[in-house]
Scaffold this motif. Structure first.
Motif, PDB file in Angstrom:
ATOM      1  N   CYS A  54       0.874  -1.241   0.026  1.00 12.27           N
ATOM      2  CA  CYS A  54      -0.062  -0.097  -0.181  1.00 12.27           C
ATOM      3  C   CYS A  54       0.950   1.177   0.026  1.00 12.27           C
ATOM      4  O   CYS A  54       1.279   1.787   1.007  1.00 12.27           O
ATOM      5  CB  CYS A  54      -0.881  -0.185   1.267  1.00 12.27           C
ATOM      6  SG  CYS A  54      -1.817   1.341   1.229  1.00 12.27           S
ATOM      7  N   GLY A  57      -0.321   4.045   2.311  1.00 17.97           N
ATOM      8  CA  GLY A  57      -0.168   3.863   3.622  1.00 17.97           C
ATOM      9  C   GLY A  57       1.285   3.571   4.047  1.00 17.97           C
ATOM     10  O   GLY A  57       1.416   4.116   5.278  1.00 17.97           O
ATOM     11  N   CYS A  65      -6.525   4.219   5.338  1.00 14.27           N
ATOM     12  CA  CYS A  65      -6.320   2.784   5.478  1.00 14.27           C
ATOM     13  C   CYS A  65      -5.621   2.529   7.040  1.00 14.27           C
ATOM     14  O   CYS A  65      -5.142   3.467   7.540  1.00 14.27           O
ATOM     15  CB  CYS A  65      -5.928   1.954   4.455  1.00 14.27           C
ATOM     16  SG  CYS A  65      -4.125   2.476   4.013  1.00 14.27           S
ATOM     17  N   CYS A  67      -3.080   0.188   6.880  1.00 11.70           N
ATOM     18  CA  CYS A  67      -1.686  -0.465   6.205  1.00 11.70           C
ATOM     19  C   CYS A  67      -0.455  -0.166   6.899  1.00 11.70           C
ATOM     20  O   CYS A  67       0.314  -0.994   7.540  1.00 11.70           O
ATOM     21  CB  CYS A  67      -1.816  -0.403   4.713  1.00 11.70           C
ATOM     22  SG  CYS A  67      -3.103  -0.821   3.956  1.00 11.70           S
TER      23      CYS A  67
END
Ligand SMILES: Nc1nc2c(ncn2[C@@H]2O[C@H](COP(=O)(O)OP(=O)(O)OP(=O)(O)O)[C@@H](O)[C@H]2O)c(=O)[nH]1
Ligand SMILES: [Zn+2]
Length: 211
Positions: A54, A57, A65, A67
């Motif tokens: 990700c 993230g 998010c 992540c």
């Protein structure tokens, strides 16, 4: 799925100096890495995280998010134990790629949830595969895992592919005003085994920004 080991080196981080193992997928040329700490070849199950890329993230501090928070938490927990592995799989955006994830984020800015946005773009809710993990784990001599995840499909898919998961450990961290809806959708539509109350919030610094 065939995958080739390319090289390994040390990787110092704020929590421990890991070994960084680089692999290349034969069919696609995709590059994946595994961070290991300690002797992971002994029979005791290895504390592990199977983490999907990700960029937003993991590298750009996104709060949309969880992540990046999970990535840090997993590395810290492995460092605390002195032994473990983090498989970093290059399947960005649950397999749809970075630019399509940005398209999906644009739809979410207009009110779609994370699943609806993928489907609107003609993708499945989650297009990831985990069979690439098997040859990497074999190469590293890892026999079984204590896997940090809330995702039941990840556990099922890995088990189906022949990975021996001895225990599932929750990893609930990084809840903040920007990702509450995303986390709720993960629970409601993707079946994640967690409740929002389980979460340790993102640090004060992280949530100082206005929602
Ligand atoms: N398409 C899409 N992908 C997203 C979105 N938010 C995060 N992702 C991707 O979702 C993936 C998250 O993967 P993981 O960290 O393995 O998390 P998980 O499968 O939700 O399960 P856990 O192991 O419980 O964390 C990464 O590939 C992210 O790029 C989104 O809104 N849309
Ligand atoms: Zn993310």
């Amino acid at each position: 799925m065939s995958i080739r080991f390319i090289a390994a080196s040390q990787l110092p981080t704020p929590w421990a100096t890991f070994m960084l193992h680089g692999f290349e997928e034969a069919e696609t040329g995709k590059e994946h890495v595994v961070l290991t700490l300690g002797d992971v070849t002994t029979p005791e199950p290895v504390l592990a995280r199977v983490h999907s890329e990700c960029l937003t993230g993991d590298a750009l501090f996104s709060m949309r998010c969880d992540c990046g928070y999970q990535l840090q938490e997993a590395l810290k927990r492995i460092a605390d134990e002195g032994r473990g592995a983090l498989l970093y799989l290059r399947q960005e955006g649950r397999g749809i790629g970075l630019l399509n994830k940005i398209r999906a984020y644009a739809l979410q800015d207009e009110g779609a949830d994370t699943v609806e946005a993928n489907e609107h773009l003609g993708f499945g809710a989650d297009q990831r595969r985990y069979d690439i993990c098997v040859p990497m784990l074999e190469h590293l001599g890892i026999q079984s895992l204590r896997l940090m995840t809330n995702n039941p499909r990840k556990v099922e898919a890995l088990s189906r592919d022949g990975v021996h998961i001895r225990e599932r450990l929750a990893i609930t961290t990084g809840r903040n005003p920007f990702n509450e809806h995303y986390l709720t959708t993960k629970v409601g539509k993707l079946g994640h085994m967690m409740a929002l109350d389980d979460f340790t919030p993102a640090s004060d610094v992280d949530i100082e920004r206005d929602a």
